[in-house]
Design a protein around this motif. Structure first.
Motif, PDB file in Angstrom:
ATOM      1  N   GLU A 105       0.835  -1.214   0.000  1.00  0.00           N
ATOM      2  CA  GLU A 105       0.000   0.000   0.000  1.00  0.00           C
ATOM      3  C   GLU A 105       0.862   1.254   0.000  1.00  0.00           C
ATOM      4  OE1 GLU A 105      -4.031  -1.660   2.222  1.00  0.00           O
ATOM      5  OE2 GLU A 105      -2.518  -0.590   3.380  1.00  0.00           O
ATOM      6  N   LEU A 106       1.936   1.213   0.754  1.00  0.00           N
ATOM      7  CA  LEU A 106       2.852   2.359   0.790  1.00  0.00           C
ATOM      8  C   LEU A 106       3.463   2.601  -0.583  1.00  0.00           C
ATOM      9  CD1 LEU A 106       4.731   1.931   4.184  1.00  0.00           C
ATOM     10  CD2 LEU A 106       3.426   3.928   3.463  1.00  0.00           C
ATOM     11  N   GLU A 107       3.857   1.511  -1.241  1.00  0.00           N
ATOM     12  CA  GLU A 107       4.435   1.629  -2.583  1.00  0.00           C
ATOM     13  C   GLU A 107       3.418   2.230  -3.560  1.00  0.00           C
ATOM     14  OE1 GLU A 107       7.638  -2.064  -2.370  1.00  0.00           O
ATOM     15  OE2 GLU A 107       5.782  -2.285  -3.490  1.00  0.00           O
ATOM     16  N   ARG A 108       2.179   1.767  -3.449  1.00  0.00           N
ATOM     17  CA  ARG A 108       1.129   2.272  -4.335  1.00  0.00           C
ATOM     18  C   ARG A 108       0.889   3.769  -4.092  1.00  0.00           C
ATOM     19  NH1 ARG A 108      -4.448   0.667  -2.597  1.00  0.00           N
ATOM     20  NH2 ARG A 108      -3.998   2.526  -1.393  1.00  0.00           N
ATOM     21  N   LEU A 140       1.345   7.017  -6.639  1.00  0.00           N
ATOM     22  CA  LEU A 140       0.298   8.000  -6.930  1.00  0.00           C
ATOM     23  C   LEU A 140       0.786   9.418  -6.653  1.00  0.00           C
ATOM     24  CD1 LEU A 140      -2.832   6.176  -5.480  1.00  0.00           C
ATOM     25  CD2 LEU A 140      -2.383   6.676  -7.872  1.00  0.00           C
ATOM     26  N   LEU A 141       1.430   9.577  -5.498  1.00  0.00           N
ATOM     27  CA  LEU A 141       1.938  10.902  -5.133  1.00  0.00           C
ATOM     28  C   LEU A 141       2.987  11.379  -6.123  1.00  0.00           C
ATOM     29  CD1 LEU A 141       2.250  10.684  -1.254  1.00  0.00           C
ATOM     30  CD2 LEU A 141       0.903  12.330  -2.534  1.00  0.00           C
ATOM     31  N   SER A 179       3.358  10.537  -9.287  1.00  0.00           N
ATOM     32  CA  SER A 179       2.821  10.912 -10.592  1.00  0.00           C
ATOM     33  C   SER A 179       2.125  12.268 -10.526  1.00  0.00           C
ATOM     34  CB  SER A 179       1.877   9.836 -11.126  1.00  0.00           C
ATOM     35  OG  SER A 179       0.838   9.640 -10.239  1.00  0.00           O
ATOM     36  N   SER A 180       1.424  12.540  -9.424  1.00  0.00           N
ATOM     37  CA  SER A 180       0.753  13.841  -9.323  1.00  0.00           C
ATOM     38  C   SER A 180       1.795  14.952  -9.137  1.00  0.00           C
ATOM     39  CB  SER A 180      -0.270  13.854  -8.201  1.00  0.00           C
ATOM     40  OG  SER A 180       0.334  14.017  -6.971  1.00  0.00           O
ATOM     41  N   TYR A 181       2.876  14.629  -8.457  1.00  0.00           N
ATOM     42  CA  TYR A 181       3.970  15.601  -8.316  1.00  0.00           C
ATOM     43  C   TYR A 181       4.584  15.907  -9.682  1.00  0.00           C
ATOM     44  CZ  TYR A 181       8.741  17.234  -7.539  1.00  0.00           C
ATOM     45  OH  TYR A 181       9.927  17.927  -7.597  1.00  0.00           O
ATOM     46  N   ASP A 182       4.790  14.883 -10.484  1.00  0.00           N
ATOM     47  CA  ASP A 182       5.378  15.076 -11.816  1.00  0.00           C
ATOM     48  C   ASP A 182       4.509  15.988 -12.679  1.00  0.00           C
ATOM     49  OD1 ASP A 182       7.520  13.548 -11.142  1.00  0.00           O
ATOM     50  OD2 ASP A 182       6.778  11.704 -12.084  1.00  0.00           O
ATOM     51  N   VAL A 183       3.194  15.766 -12.606  1.00  0.00           N
ATOM     52  CA  VAL A 183       2.270  16.590 -13.388  1.00  0.00           C
ATOM     53  C   VAL A 183       2.352  18.053 -12.948  1.00  0.00           C
ATOM     54  CG1 VAL A 183      -0.179  17.056 -13.787  1.00  0.00           C
ATOM     55  CG2 VAL A 183       0.675  14.733 -13.940  1.00  0.00           C
ATOM     56  N   LEU A 184       2.357  18.250 -11.629  1.00  0.00           N
ATOM     57  CA  LEU A 184       2.449  19.612 -11.086  1.00  0.00           C
ATOM     58  C   LEU A 184       3.751  20.293 -11.483  1.00  0.00           C
ATOM     59  CD1 LEU A 184       0.996  19.322  -7.490  1.00  0.00           C
ATOM     60  CD2 LEU A 184       0.216  20.841  -9.280  1.00  0.00           C
ATOM     61  N   LYS A 185       4.824  19.513 -11.463  1.00  0.00           N
ATOM     62  CA  LYS A 185       6.143  20.064 -11.771  1.00  0.00           C
ATOM     63  C   LYS A 185       6.192  20.516 -13.237  1.00  0.00           C
ATOM     64  CE  LYS A 185      11.012  19.261 -11.009  1.00  0.00           C
ATOM     65  NZ  LYS A 185      12.013  18.398 -11.585  1.00  0.00           N
ATOM     66  N   LEU A 186       5.612  19.691 -14.087  1.00  0.00           N
ATOM     67  CA  LEU A 186       5.575  20.021 -15.522  1.00  0.00           C
ATOM     68  C   LEU A 186       4.804  21.326 -15.737  1.00  0.00           C
ATOM     69  CD1 LEU A 186       6.623  18.406 -18.015  1.00  0.00           C
ATOM     70  CD2 LEU A 186       4.240  17.786 -18.421  1.00  0.00           C
ATOM     71  N   ASP A 187       3.682  21.421 -15.057  1.00  0.00           N
ATOM     72  CA  ASP A 187       2.846  22.608 -15.161  1.00  0.00           C
ATOM     73  C   ASP A 187       3.606  23.840 -14.681  1.00  0.00           C
ATOM     74  OD1 ASP A 187       0.485  23.777 -15.903  1.00  0.00           O
ATOM     75  OD2 ASP A 187      -0.410  23.628 -13.904  1.00  0.00           O
ATOM     76  N   TYR A 188       4.292  23.665 -13.568  1.00  0.00           N
ATOM     77  CA  TYR A 188       5.076  24.758 -12.995  1.00  0.00           C
ATOM     78  C   TYR A 188       6.169  25.204 -13.958  1.00  0.00           C
ATOM     79  CZ  TYR A 188       8.496  27.108 -10.039  1.00  0.00           C
ATOM     80  OH  TYR A 188       9.395  28.005  -9.528  1.00  0.00           O
ATOM     81  N   ASN A 189       6.869  24.243 -14.569  1.00  0.00           N
ATOM     82  CA  ASN A 189       7.938  24.573 -15.509  1.00  0.00           C
ATOM     83  C   ASN A 189       7.392  25.354 -16.707  1.00  0.00           C
ATOM     84  OD1 ASN A 189       9.847  23.386 -13.936  1.00  0.00           O
ATOM     85  ND2 ASN A 189       9.814  21.437 -15.013  1.00  0.00           N
TER      86      ASN A 189
END
Length: 274
Positions: free
Chosen positions: A113-116, A120-121, A123-133
């Motif tokens: 569960e921790l790995e899952r 999830l966290l 992938s959502s961080y990656d999306v946010l980072k892309l948006d920020y860039n």
DNA sequence: TTGTGTTTTATTGCCTCC
DNA sequence: GGAGGCAATAAAACACAA
């Protein structure tokens, strides 16, 4: 500290005795009674030794045992005493083994569960980072455009002031106001597009010295905020026009007092209109 | 065959609850 | 204070490449 219960110890002894009985059966018919007794006594020692090792040795559970445990775990991952006893009986395992298996299984589930959650966290961080860039790039591009516009504006101001000086030298004072009016109408328009977004800027730079502080930027992107904005009642009646002003040039304009906190409005425009 | 990494079983020590 | 849960860890069993 957790201790072995008496039932756990009994279970261990029973399982050891079972394995001893199985081995004895294999050899019983082969030797004479005395020889057999000797062998038995020797084997007794071996078995004691084996038994003590057996309590320490780990044995993997059979496939069926694991399947049954998994099935039970799916129903409820906590183990009540009744269910433990029942499973112990059904699977031929010590109650402690059942408890340990459930404990380890819960630990494995938690890790999974921790790995899952981490995935999830991330992938959502990656999306946010892309948006920020992307936003950062857009911001940089807009800053560059602003710098270019400012330099262009100051260049125009220098040129127009030179022209005004020349005209002043050559023209009588009565005609100065006419020329001033002409200069007011000469506006350079620039259309600027941001590469990072669809933001479009319409820039109008006045070549008149008296109106040099008025430079217009129309923003189609509402996120962009430019400071010191106010409406021009003279040339551009359209809404959403925002003024970018040169602080250094603004001081000479009479309109700068209009919104001043320190001084009340003069209402000059009202009286001249009448 | 053997070295190495992974999985499974078991233990220990601490904590909480009744 | 005993029972049971959990985290950390040990150690056996297993998988697999070289």
């Amino acid at each position: 500290m957790k201790r072995f219960t008496s039932s756990d110890s009994l279970d261990a002894i029973i399982s050891i005795c079972q394995s001893k009985d199985e081995k004895s059966l294999k050899n019983n018919q082969v030797y004479s009674r005395e020889f057999q007794a000797m062998i038995d006594s020797l084997e007794e020692e071996d078995y004691r030794e084996e038994a003590s090792q057996a309590t320490e040795k780990k044995r993997r559970l059979s496939l069926n045992q694991v399947k049954a445990l998994e099935k039970n775990f799916e129903v409820e991952n906590k183990l009540e005493p009744d269910r433990k006893a029942k499973l112990s009986e059904e699977l031929g395992l010590q109650p402690r083994q059942i408890a340990v298996w459930f404990q380890n299984r819960r630990a494995r589930l938690k890790t999974k569960e921790l790995e899952r959650d981490y995935g999830l966290l991330k992938s959502s961080y990656d999306v946010l980072k892309l948006d920020y860039n992307n936003l950062e790039q857009e911001h940089e591009a807009l800053k560059v455009q602003l710098r270019e516009l400012k330099s262009k504006l100051s260049q125009e101001n220098e040129e127009s002031s030179q022209v005004a000086t020349e005209v002043e030298e050559e023209t009588p004072v009565s005609e100065q106001s006419k020329n001033q009016g002409l200069c007011d109408d000469v506006n350079a328009q620039l259309l600027i597009s941001s590469p990072a977004s669809s933001t479009t800027l319409h820039f109008t730079g006045s070549s008149s010295s008296s109106l040099s502080s008025m430079n217009w930027v129309q923003l189609s992107d509402p996120r962009t905020i430019l400071s010191n904005a106010y409406h021009d009642h003279h040339h551009h009646q359209q809404s959403h026009f925002v003024k970018v002003e040169e602080q250094s040039l603004f001081n000479s304009d009479a309109s700068c007092n209009f919104f001043s906190v320190d001084q009340p409005p003069t209402l000059q425009w009202y009286f001249t209109g009448q």
